[in-house]
Design a protein around this motif. Structure first.
Motif, PDB file in Angstrom:
ATOM      1  N   UNK A  48       0.799  -1.226   0.000  1.00 34.10           N
ATOM      2  CA  UNK A  48       0.000   0.000   0.000  1.00 34.10           C
ATOM      3  C   UNK A  48       0.824   1.265   0.000  1.00 34.10           C
ATOM      4  N   UNK A  49       2.049   1.206  -0.498  1.00 30.45           N
ATOM      5  CA  UNK A  49       2.917   2.376  -0.541  1.00 30.45           C
ATOM      6  C   UNK A  49       2.431   3.328  -1.635  1.00 30.45           C
ATOM      7  N   UNK A  50       2.278   4.593  -1.275  1.00 30.48           N
ATOM      8  CA  UNK A  50       1.880   5.619  -2.236  1.00 30.48           C
ATOM      9  C   UNK A  50       3.066   6.558  -2.424  1.00 30.48           C
ATOM     10  N   UNK A  51       3.453   6.728  -3.670  1.00 28.71           N
ATOM     11  CA  UNK A  51       4.599   7.588  -3.973  1.00 28.71           C
ATOM     12  C   UNK A  51       4.122   9.012  -4.268  1.00 28.71           C
ATOM     13  N   UNK A  52       4.993   9.999  -4.054  1.00 37.73           N
ATOM     14  CA  UNK A  52       4.599  11.386  -4.330  1.00 37.73           C
ATOM     15  C   UNK A  52       4.292  11.629  -5.813  1.00 37.73           C
ATOM     16  N   UNK A  53       4.956  10.910  -6.683  1.00 37.57           N
ATOM     17  CA  UNK A  53       4.724  11.003  -8.124  1.00 37.57           C
ATOM     18  C   UNK A  53       4.345   9.622  -8.632  1.00 37.57           C
ATOM     19  N   UNK A  54       3.495   9.534  -9.642  1.00 38.22           N
ATOM     20  CA  UNK A  54       3.057   8.212 -10.096  1.00 38.22           C
ATOM     21  C   UNK A  54       4.168   7.404 -10.754  1.00 38.22           C
ATOM     22  N   UNK A  55       4.222   6.140 -10.378  1.00 40.01           N
ATOM     23  CA  UNK A  55       5.106   5.207 -11.061  1.00 40.01           C
ATOM     24  C   UNK A  55       4.352   4.695 -12.293  1.00 40.01           C
ATOM     25  N   UNK A  56       5.006   3.940 -13.127  1.00 37.78           N
ATOM     26  CA  UNK A  56       4.421   3.500 -14.391  1.00 37.78           C
ATOM     27  C   UNK A  56       3.059   2.825 -14.222  1.00 37.78           C
ATOM     28  N   UNK A  57       2.946   1.902 -13.269  1.00 38.67           N
ATOM     29  CA  UNK A  57       1.679   1.183 -13.104  1.00 38.67           C
ATOM     30  C   UNK A  57       0.602   2.070 -12.495  1.00 38.67           C
ATOM     31  N   UNK A  58       1.019   3.050 -11.684  1.00 37.55           N
ATOM     32  CA  UNK A  58       0.065   4.039 -11.176  1.00 37.55           C
ATOM     33  C   UNK A  58      -0.458   4.883 -12.338  1.00 37.55           C
ATOM     34  N   UNK A  59       0.444   5.238 -13.236  1.00 39.42           N
ATOM     35  CA  UNK A  59       0.068   6.018 -14.414  1.00 39.42           C
ATOM     36  C   UNK A  59      -0.907   5.223 -15.281  1.00 39.42           C
ATOM     37  N   UNK A  60      -0.635   3.942 -15.477  1.00 40.38           N
ATOM     38  CA  UNK A  60      -1.537   3.109 -16.276  1.00 40.38           C
ATOM     39  C   UNK A  60      -2.940   3.096 -15.669  1.00 40.38           C
ATOM     40  N   UNK A  61      -3.022   2.987 -14.357  1.00 44.45           N
ATOM     41  CA  UNK A  61      -4.316   3.000 -13.685  1.00 44.45           C
ATOM     42  C   UNK A  61      -5.007   4.348 -13.880  1.00 44.45           C
ATOM     43  N   UNK A  62      -4.266   5.425 -13.738  1.00 47.23           N
ATOM     44  CA  UNK A  62      -4.831   6.764 -13.905  1.00 47.23           C
ATOM     45  C   UNK A  62      -5.336   6.978 -15.337  1.00 47.23           C
ATOM     46  N   UNK A  63      -4.580   6.509 -16.314  1.00 50.05           N
ATOM     47  CA  UNK A  63      -5.016   6.620 -17.704  1.00 50.05           C
ATOM     48  C   UNK A  63      -6.339   5.880 -17.898  1.00 50.05           C
ATOM     49  N   UNK A  64      -6.407   4.649 -17.400  1.00 57.22           N
ATOM     50  CA  UNK A  64      -7.656   3.879 -17.508  1.00 57.22           C
ATOM     51  C   UNK A  64      -8.805   4.634 -16.842  1.00 57.22           C
ATOM     52  N   UNK A  65      -8.587   5.095 -15.623  1.00 56.86           N
ATOM     53  CA  UNK A  65      -9.632   5.814 -14.887  1.00 56.86           C
ATOM     54  C   UNK A  65     -10.120   7.033 -15.657  1.00 56.86           C
ATOM     55  N   UNK A  66      -9.189   7.807 -16.199  1.00 55.02           N
ATOM     56  CA  UNK A  66      -9.555   9.035 -16.894  1.00 55.02           C
ATOM     57  C   UNK A  66     -10.201   8.795 -18.257  1.00 55.02           C
ATOM     58  N   UNK A  67      -9.968   7.628 -18.827  1.00 60.43           N
ATOM     59  CA  UNK A  67     -10.588   7.300 -20.113  1.00 60.43           C
ATOM     60  C   UNK A  67     -11.879   6.494 -19.936  1.00 60.43           C
ATOM     61  N   UNK A  68     -12.286   6.303 -18.686  1.00 62.67           N
ATOM     62  CA  UNK A  68     -13.515   5.558 -18.434  1.00 62.67           C
ATOM     63  C   UNK A  68     -13.362   4.061 -18.641  1.00 62.67           C
ATOM     64  N   UNK A  69     -12.146   3.564 -18.545  1.00 68.81           N
ATOM     65  CA  UNK A  69     -11.880   2.137 -18.711  1.00 68.81           C
ATOM     66  C   UNK A  69     -11.586   1.520 -17.348  1.00 68.81           C
ATOM     67  N   UNK A  70     -11.833   0.224 -17.232  1.00 64.29           N
ATOM     68  CA  UNK A  70     -11.509  -0.465 -15.987  1.00 64.29           C
ATOM     69  C   UNK A  70     -10.896  -1.827 -16.290  1.00 64.29           C
ATOM     70  N   UNK A  71      -9.945  -2.195 -15.465  1.00 58.63           N
ATOM     71  CA  UNK A  71      -9.318  -3.507 -15.598  1.00 58.63           C
ATOM     72  C   UNK A  71     -10.266  -4.516 -14.962  1.00 58.63           C
ATOM     73  N   UNK A  72     -10.817  -5.407 -15.774  1.00 63.93           N
ATOM     74  CA  UNK A  72     -11.793  -6.399 -15.295  1.00 63.93           C
ATOM     75  C   UNK A  72     -11.098  -7.620 -14.688  1.00 63.93           C
ATOM     76  N   UNK A  73     -10.010  -8.050 -15.332  1.00 62.40           N
ATOM     77  CA  UNK A  73      -9.274  -9.204 -14.808  1.00 62.40           C
ATOM     78  C   UNK A  73      -7.935  -9.316 -15.524  1.00 62.40           C
ATOM     79  N   UNK A  74      -7.090 -10.129 -14.935  1.00 60.44           N
ATOM     80  CA  UNK A  74      -5.785 -10.467 -15.491  1.00 60.44           C
ATOM     81  C   UNK A  74      -5.749 -11.979 -15.612  1.00 60.44           C
ATOM     82  N   UNK A  75      -5.279 -12.442 -16.761  1.00 67.32           N
ATOM     83  CA  UNK A  75      -5.155 -13.882 -16.975  1.00 67.32           C
ATOM     84  C   UNK A  75      -3.722 -14.212 -17.368  1.00 67.32           C
ATOM     85  N   UNK A  76      -3.091 -15.034 -16.570  1.00 66.77           N
ATOM     86  CA  UNK A  76      -1.783 -15.567 -16.957  1.00 66.77           C
ATOM     87  C   UNK A  76      -2.147 -16.856 -17.678  1.00 66.77           C
ATOM     88  N   UNK A  77      -2.088 -16.786 -18.999  1.00 68.65           N
ATOM     89  CA  UNK A  77      -2.761 -17.795 -19.803  1.00 68.65           C
ATOM     90  C   UNK A  77      -1.873 -18.750 -20.584  1.00 68.65           C
TER      91      UNK A  77
END
Length: 159
Positions: A48-77
């Motif tokens: 649960x560490x929060x950094x002062x500036x977004x790291x790459x995966x934080x940025x990916x989440x923010x992009x999804x949030x701002x574009x109205x997209x959501x990660x439904x699931x991850x499959x290691x397939x």
């Protein structure tokens, strides 16, 4: 698909980071070797560490949030020549989108978004019983050798 949880980031005997995914009963585990930066990102999300500036995966989440997209699931397939493959299932305004991903990136994003993680039956063939993994006393001994006394020290070592 088999639901799994991200148990922890461990270090193998050569000190390479490994993500441990466990089934719901915690009887079977899938070790996936990842790079140190990816391990750091996953460890930070687990803690649960929060950094002062977004790291790459934080940025990916923010992009999804701002574009109205959501990660439904991850499959290691899939697995080819010892390399695991993953898919991100993303819900967008225009429908579902499936993206190819490295498992480490998919896991890091899933932890940030609360998306479930699954493994395919094919990948499940590569799981190990908990007894086949390093037991807790061996893990503690490795931490002593490395001068790591607890989870916070492990986090620091991944920086």
């Amino acid at each position: 698909m088999i639901p799994v949880q991200v148990k922890e980031i461990a270090l193998d005997v050569s000190l390479s980071p490994v993500v441990l995914l466990v089934d719901e009963e915690e009887n079977r585990a899938l070790p996936i070797w990842v790079g140190p930066l990816e391990a750091q990102s996953i460890a930070m999300a687990l803690q649960g560490v929060i950094t002062p500036r977004p790291m790459t995966h934080d940025l990916m989440k923010t992009v999804c949030d701002n574009l109205g997209a959501s990660v439904r699931s991850v499959e290691i397939n899939d697995i080819h020549d010892g390399t695991y493959y993953a898919k991100l299932n993303i819900q967008t305004i225009s429908g579902e989108c499936i993206l190819d991903s490295r498992p480490s990136d998919a896991i890091a994003l899933a932890l940030r978004t609360g998306a479930p993680v699954y493994i395919s039956e094919k990948v499940a063939e590569y799981t190990l019983s908990v007894e086949e993994l390093v037991d807790e006393s061996q893990q503690q001994e490795l931490r002593k050798i490395l001068g790591l006394e607890g989870p916070e020290d492990l986090k620091k070592s991944l920086h």
